[in-house]
Structures are given as C-alpha cells and as structure tokens.
Design an enzyme around this catalytic site. Structure first.
Site, PDB file in Angstrom:
ATOM      1  N   GLN A 119       0.894  -1.033   0.207  1.00 38.91           N
ATOM      2  CA  GLN A 119      -0.007   0.047   0.017  1.00 38.91           C
ATOM      3  C   GLN A 119       0.935   1.291   0.145  1.00 38.91           C
ATOM      4  O   GLN A 119       2.090   1.288   0.695  1.00 38.91           O
ATOM      5  CB  GLN A 119      -0.918  -0.018   1.134  1.00 38.91           C
ATOM      6  CG  GLN A 119      -2.203   0.766   0.883  1.00 38.91           C
ATOM      7  CD  GLN A 119      -3.259   0.181   2.086  1.00 38.91           C
ATOM      8  OE1 GLN A 119      -3.438  -0.782   2.575  1.00 38.91           O
ATOM      9  NE2 GLN A 119      -4.180   1.140   2.360  1.00 38.91           N
ATOM     10  N   SER A 129       3.761  -6.656   2.726  1.00 37.76           N
ATOM     11  CA  SER A 129       2.426  -6.573   3.349  1.00 37.76           C
ATOM     12  C   SER A 129       1.502  -7.171   2.331  1.00 37.76           C
ATOM     13  O   SER A 129       1.688  -8.330   2.018  1.00 37.76           O
ATOM     14  CB  SER A 129       2.142  -4.987   3.672  1.00 37.76           C
ATOM     15  OG  SER A 129       1.113  -5.171   4.616  1.00 37.76           O
ATOM     16  N   LEU A 130       0.505  -6.458   1.782  1.00 34.17           N
ATOM     17  CA  LEU A 130      -0.337  -6.880   0.860  1.00 34.17           C
ATOM     18  C   LEU A 130       0.165  -7.403  -0.349  1.00 34.17           C
ATOM     19  O   LEU A 130      -0.375  -8.459  -1.011  1.00 34.17           O
ATOM     20  CB  LEU A 130      -1.478  -5.862   0.441  1.00 34.17           C
ATOM     21  CG  LEU A 130      -1.163  -5.016  -0.621  1.00 34.17           C
ATOM     22  CD1 LEU A 130      -1.566  -5.472  -2.127  1.00 34.17           C
ATOM     23  CD2 LEU A 130      -1.734  -3.466  -0.473  1.00 34.17           C
ATOM     24  N   ARG A 182      -9.435  -7.960   3.842  1.00 33.24           N
ATOM     25  CA  ARG A 182      -8.531  -7.686   4.595  1.00 33.24           C
ATOM     26  C   ARG A 182      -8.538  -5.960   4.781  1.00 33.24           C
ATOM     27  O   ARG A 182      -8.125  -5.461   5.808  1.00 33.24           O
ATOM     28  CB  ARG A 182      -7.167  -8.117   3.920  1.00 33.24           C
ATOM     29  CG  ARG A 182      -5.981  -7.866   4.891  1.00 33.24           C
ATOM     30  CD  ARG A 182      -4.783  -8.297   4.072  1.00 33.24           C
ATOM     31  NE  ARG A 182      -3.482  -8.281   4.612  1.00 33.24           N
ATOM     32  CZ  ARG A 182      -2.653  -7.523   4.286  1.00 33.24           C
ATOM     33  NH1 ARG A 182      -2.901  -6.360   3.556  1.00 33.24           N
ATOM     34  NH2 ARG A 182      -1.435  -7.223   5.273  1.00 33.24           N
ATOM     35  N   HIS A 210      -0.493  -3.549  11.129  1.00 32.95           N
ATOM     36  CA  HIS A 210       0.817  -4.451  11.734  1.00 32.95           C
ATOM     37  C   HIS A 210       1.212  -4.077  13.159  1.00 32.95           C
ATOM     38  O   HIS A 210       2.394  -4.070  13.507  1.00 32.95           O
ATOM     39  CB  HIS A 210       2.109  -4.280  10.805  1.00 32.95           C
ATOM     40  CG  HIS A 210       1.990  -4.481   9.298  1.00 32.95           C
ATOM     41  ND1 HIS A 210       1.418  -6.107   9.122  1.00 32.95           N
ATOM     42  CD2 HIS A 210       1.601  -3.960   8.220  1.00 32.95           C
ATOM     43  CE1 HIS A 210       1.336  -6.213   7.733  1.00 32.95           C
ATOM     44  NE2 HIS A 210       1.453  -4.989   7.174  1.00 32.95           N
ATOM     45  N   GLN A 244       0.516 -12.044   9.910  1.00 30.73           N
ATOM     46  CA  GLN A 244       1.304 -10.897   9.237  1.00 30.73           C
ATOM     47  C   GLN A 244       0.305  -9.711   9.649  1.00 30.73           C
ATOM     48  O   GLN A 244       0.920  -8.619   9.624  1.00 30.73           O
ATOM     49  CB  GLN A 244       1.033 -11.319   7.683  1.00 30.73           C
ATOM     50  CG  GLN A 244       1.782  -9.849   7.032  1.00 30.73           C
ATOM     51  CD  GLN A 244       1.334  -9.719   5.507  1.00 30.73           C
ATOM     52  OE1 GLN A 244      -0.123  -9.314   5.452  1.00 30.73           O
ATOM     53  NE2 GLN A 244       1.779  -9.938   4.433  1.00 30.73           N
TER      54      GLN A 244
END
Length: 312
Positions: A10, A93-94, A118, A202, A251
């Site tokens: 992102q 991440s994503l 998500r 996170h 995660q």
C-alpha cells in the site's frame, strides 16, 4: 543469475496504474476484468478514471495494487517470462498476497476477495483517531524497537515495518506513537513523522482483523507455491501451502520484516530483483539494503518488453 520477483504494498497506488498494460496485452486486461467480476463492481474504472482519495481507501487500494501487479505478471508471461524465471517471490504486506497469486497458491478471484475483506477488516479494527503510524528515519531496527517499547507506557506501540537500514515504521495507539516520535528524536533520529494512514497496521490493535482473516482464509483453497515465497513474518522462504494461511494471519499483527527478507534473498544468491506492479518504492528500499542487487521496475509495456528481451 538468481532472480526474485517482488510485489509492492500500500502507498504505491496511482490513478491510471496498469491501464497501458491492459491496453497493450489482452492477458493483462483480463486480470482487471476478472477482479471486477470477483468483487462485483468495476474496480478497474476507479483505478483508471477515479478519485485518488477513493482509490487510497484501504479496501480499494489492496485489491487494486494486487490487480496491477498480476496484470504486469501476465504481460510478462505473454512475452515468455513466467514465474519459473524467479527463484523466489516476495511482497511487502499486501504484496505478499500478490506474490502468492503469482506463484499459483491463491486463485486471482480468491486473492481479490481476500484483499477486499482484509482492507475492510483492517480499517474497521480500530476507530479512526485511536491509532497512528510514524516513520522513524535514521535509526536501526533494534533502536527503533527500543523506542517503541519505551513509548508504549501501557499502550500498544510496535515496530511495524522494518523497511530498510534507514527506515522503521512504528504503529499503535496514537499517543504512544507520538511519544515514540519524540523519544526517537532524542535518540538521534534524522526525522520522526506521523504517516497519513487510516489505521495502525501491523500491530496488536489489528487482532480483530487477524481473526477475520483466519476465518476468510479457512474458506479458500491454498496450494503449494510454484516457487518459494519469502514470508513477511518469517523473513525466510516457505513452499508449504498448508502453512500459508497461518503466516498470513500472523502478518496482520506482526512486523513486516522487509530488510531481513531482502537480506535472506541476497544470502541465497539473489543478484537481480524485479519489482512487479505500481511504483518503485521497493527498489529504493532494496538498494539501501543490498547495494549489489540490481533492481528493475516492471510497470508498463516498455518495461515488460525490455525484461522479456533479457529473460525470455
């Protein structure tokens, strides 16, 4: 040469991303059409002609960035560069979902739906104004972790993203993150600044989102990846499909160990990394982590043709 394909997270989103690829490659256009169908809406219209504020909403940005990455991957495939050209894949991440989709662990439709879930779950986990994230520049990870621990004072404050040797992002309750910025400056940080994000990603405050993802991931088929995936929470590779759901759940609340992940790939002999999808942010981080690794961004038709000439 040992290669890795990596996929952005992102923040890389822009209006118009992937449009040239879709216009140039039918296989890339088909990715956006499949994502639109999976989500039951025209996400591609938002990506190409919409408002950046709407695209930046977490629930939109996550599937949109994944779609752009997979469209670039499909364009490469059309030129003869498949996933088998990489020894590892990884994502920030994503981007780990994009990596898993590219490696065949998750179907495109499931990946799009999972990222929509998500994004919504991460946004809804913490009321607006309760959490924050901040970038600490010029501190190593151990120092940044110590700053976060000192700043917590009974609240949540964690090192969320270990991006590169000069940048660690902390996440948690807003007051604790603000304290972390002040402590970081006292400990020699070059800069410490709050980030314009909509939720504290996170960190432990994301536990409701982790629970939601555990449920969602239990409902999809996850296969062994065609090439090993360097998982964010492991900073090491995994090729066991049965472990993937748990790693993705971890995660949500765990640190993105990107610096260590790049170091791991370098230790395995990776000398070339291709950033597949929007932007060049990961390439910049990688250069700061491992100067010897050659980085190439693949986000338009010219990039695809150039990479195909080298690798096909």
């Amino acid at each position: 040469m040992t290669r890795a394909f990596v996929f952005p997270g992102q923040g890389a989103q822009t209006i118009g991303m992937g449009k040239e690829l879709a216009d140039s490659y039918p296989a890339a256009k088909a990715v956006f059409e499949a994502v639109d169908e999976a989500l039951g809406e025209s996400l591609s219209s938002l990506i190409w002609d919409g408002d950046i504020a709407e695209l930046t909403l977490t629930e939109n940005a996550q599937p949109a960035l994944m779609a752009t990455s997979i469209a670039a991957m499909e364009a490469l495939k059309a030129e003869g560069v498949g996933i088998n050209k990489a020894s590892f894949v990884a994502g920030h991440s994503l981007g780990e979902y994009s990596a898993l989709c590219a490696a065949g662990s998750l179907s495109l439709a499931d990946t799009a739906r999972l990222l929509r879930i998500r994004g919504k779950a991460m946004q809804e986990a913490v009321p607006v104004g309760i959490g924050a994230m901040a970038a600490l520049l010029g501190l190593d990870f151990a120092t940044a972790q110590a700053v976060a621990d000192e700043a917590a004072q009974g609240e949540v404050c964690q090192a969320a993203n270990d991006n590169d040797p000069t940048q660690v992002v902390v996440s948690g309750h807003k007051a604790a993150v603000e304290r972390a910025c002040e402590i970081a400056k006292q400990k020699g940080a070059k800069r410490a600044m709050l980030l314009p994000v909509s939720a504290p990603f996170h960190c432990a405050l994301m536990q409701p989102a982790a629970d939601r993802m555990a449920e969602a991931l239990s409902e999809v088929t996850i296969s062994d990846p065609a090439v090993p995936v360097v998982a964010n929470v492991l900073a090491a590779s995994n090729d066991d499909g049965s472990a993937i759901a748990d790693l993705l759940v971890q995660q949500v609340t765990g640190s993105v160990r990107w610096r260590e992940s790049v170091g791991y790939m370098a230790a395995q002999g990776v000398t070339e990394i291709y950033e597949i999808g929007a932007g060049k942010a990961l390439s910049g981080m990688i250069r700061r982590i491992e100067r010897e690794i050659a980085c190439t961004a693949v986000n338009n038709a010219d990039n695809v043709a150039a990479v195909a000439a080298d690798l096909a």
